[in-house]
Structure formats: C-alpha cells, structure tokens
Design a protein around this motif. Structure first.
Motif, mmCIF file in Angstrom:
data_model
loop_
_atom_site.group_PDB
_atom_site.id
_atom_site.type_symbol
_atom_site.label_atom_id
_atom_site.label_comp_id
_atom_site.label_asym_id
_atom_site.label_seq_id
_atom_site.Cartn_x
_atom_site.Cartn_y
_atom_site.Cartn_z
ATOM 1 N N UNK A 14 34.362 5.251 42.907
ATOM 2 C CA UNK A 14 34.479 5.256 44.364
ATOM 3 C C UNK A 14 34.752 6.632 44.965
ATOM 4 N N UNK A 15 35.423 7.503 44.234
ATOM 5 C CA UNK A 15 35.812 8.792 44.808
ATOM 6 C C UNK A 15 35.137 9.991 44.156
ATOM 7 N N UNK A 16 34.743 9.859 42.903
ATOM 8 C CA UNK A 16 34.162 10.998 42.191
ATOM 9 C C UNK A 16 32.639 10.934 42.097
ATOM 10 N N UNK A 17 32.045 9.816 42.520
ATOM 11 C CA UNK A 17 30.589 9.710 42.522
ATOM 12 C C UNK A 17 29.967 9.310 41.201
ATOM 13 N N UNK B 241 39.546 -0.755 35.557
ATOM 14 C CA UNK B 241 40.783 0.026 35.572
ATOM 15 C C UNK B 241 40.820 0.939 36.796
ATOM 16 N N UNK B 242 42.028 1.369 37.137
ATOM 17 C CA UNK B 242 42.210 2.234 38.305
ATOM 18 C C UNK B 242 41.481 3.562 38.123
ATOM 19 N N UNK C 74 20.617 8.674 43.188
ATOM 20 C CA UNK C 74 20.945 8.892 44.600
ATOM 21 C C UNK C 74 21.106 7.568 45.325
ATOM 22 N N UNK C 75 20.200 6.647 45.086
ATOM 23 C CA UNK C 75 20.272 5.332 45.741
ATOM 24 C C UNK C 75 21.486 4.552 45.260
ATOM 25 N N UNK C 76 21.820 4.658 43.987
ATOM 26 C CA UNK C 76 23.004 3.968 43.449
ATOM 27 C C UNK C 76 24.258 4.478 44.148
ATOM 28 N N UNK C 77 24.365 5.776 44.324
ATOM 29 C CA UNK C 77 25.531 6.347 45.004
ATOM 30 C C UNK C 77 25.600 5.888 46.457
ATOM 31 N N UNK C 78 24.453 5.798 47.119
ATOM 32 C CA UNK C 78 24.415 5.301 48.497
ATOM 33 C C UNK C 78 24.878 3.848 48.558
ATOM 34 N N UNK C 79 24.450 3.056 47.586
ATOM 35 C CA UNK C 79 24.837 1.646 47.565
ATOM 36 C C UNK C 79 26.337 1.483 47.340
ATOM 37 N N UNK C 80 26.922 2.317 46.496
ATOM 38 C CA UNK C 80 28.359 2.259 46.254
ATOM 39 C C UNK C 80 29.114 2.601 47.534
ATOM 40 N N UNK C 81 28.640 3.580 48.280
ATOM 41 C CA UNK C 81 29.275 3.930 49.559
ATOM 42 C C UNK C 81 29.201 2.747 50.516
ATOM 43 N N UNK C 82 28.052 2.078 50.573
ATOM 44 C CA UNK C 82 27.888 0.917 51.448
ATOM 45 C C UNK C 82 28.796 -0.237 51.021
ATOM 46 N N UNK C 83 28.894 -0.475 49.719
ATOM 47 C CA UNK C 83 29.764 -1.539 49.208
ATOM 48 C C UNK C 83 31.214 -1.236 49.547
ATOM 49 N N UNK C 84 31.609 0.020 49.399
ATOM 50 C CA UNK C 84 32.992 0.412 49.730
ATOM 51 C C UNK C 84 33.284 0.155 51.210
ATOM 52 N N UNK C 85 32.326 0.468 52.070
ATOM 53 C CA UNK C 85 32.514 0.228 53.507
ATOM 54 C C UNK C 85 32.661 -1.263 53.797
#
Length: 80
Positions: free
Chosen positions: A46-49, A38-39, A8-19
């Motif tokens: 970034x989009x599928x979690x 790769x794309x 859960x925390x990893x997913x939150x961090x990825x959202x923050x990094x994307x922002x």
C-alpha cells in the motif's frame, strides 16, 4: 528495471482499492490481519508500491467489496 504496462496497471488498481477501503471507513490494519496479510507486507503493497501476490490481491479485493467472477464451463466426464 523497466516497468511493464501490467505492473503500472496493477499499481493503479491498488491505489483505487485503497481509496475504496478508505471511503468505506474500514479499519484497514484489522481487515488485513484478518485476511492473513502481515503489517509489513501490507505496508510494502500500500505504501511502497510493491506488487501483491495473487492471494494478497484477492484479499484486498474481498476487503474492498470487489467481486471477481471467473468463467467456468462444464465438461463431460467421458473419455474423448
């Protein structure tokens, strides 16, 4: 499957990094390609979690400007 606190925390961090990347106005696709991601992998993260590997996570951190400092110690080069 049950999600752990770490996932859960990893997913939150990825959202923050994307922002952060979006706020900086960076071309994310170009930056990820230059980092060797790769794309399809980037889309999964970034989009599928999906949880990124360590190297993918560090690449995202570098792109966003986040620096990670690991502690280090010096040990003598002598036998115990």
């Amino acid at each position: 499957m049950e999600t752990t606190v770490y996932e859960s925390r990893a997913k939150e961090m990825i959202i923050e990094i994307r922002k952060i990347i979006e706020v900086k106005g960076l071309n994310l696709n170009t930056a990820l390609e230059e980092a060797g991601i790769s794309a399809s992998t980037a889309d999964n993260i970034l989009n599928q979690g999906a949880i990124p590997s360590l190297s993918e996570f560090l690449a995202l951190c570098e792109i966003s400007g986040i620096t990670i400092h690991l502690p280090s110690i010096e040990t003598p080069n002598t036998a115990m």
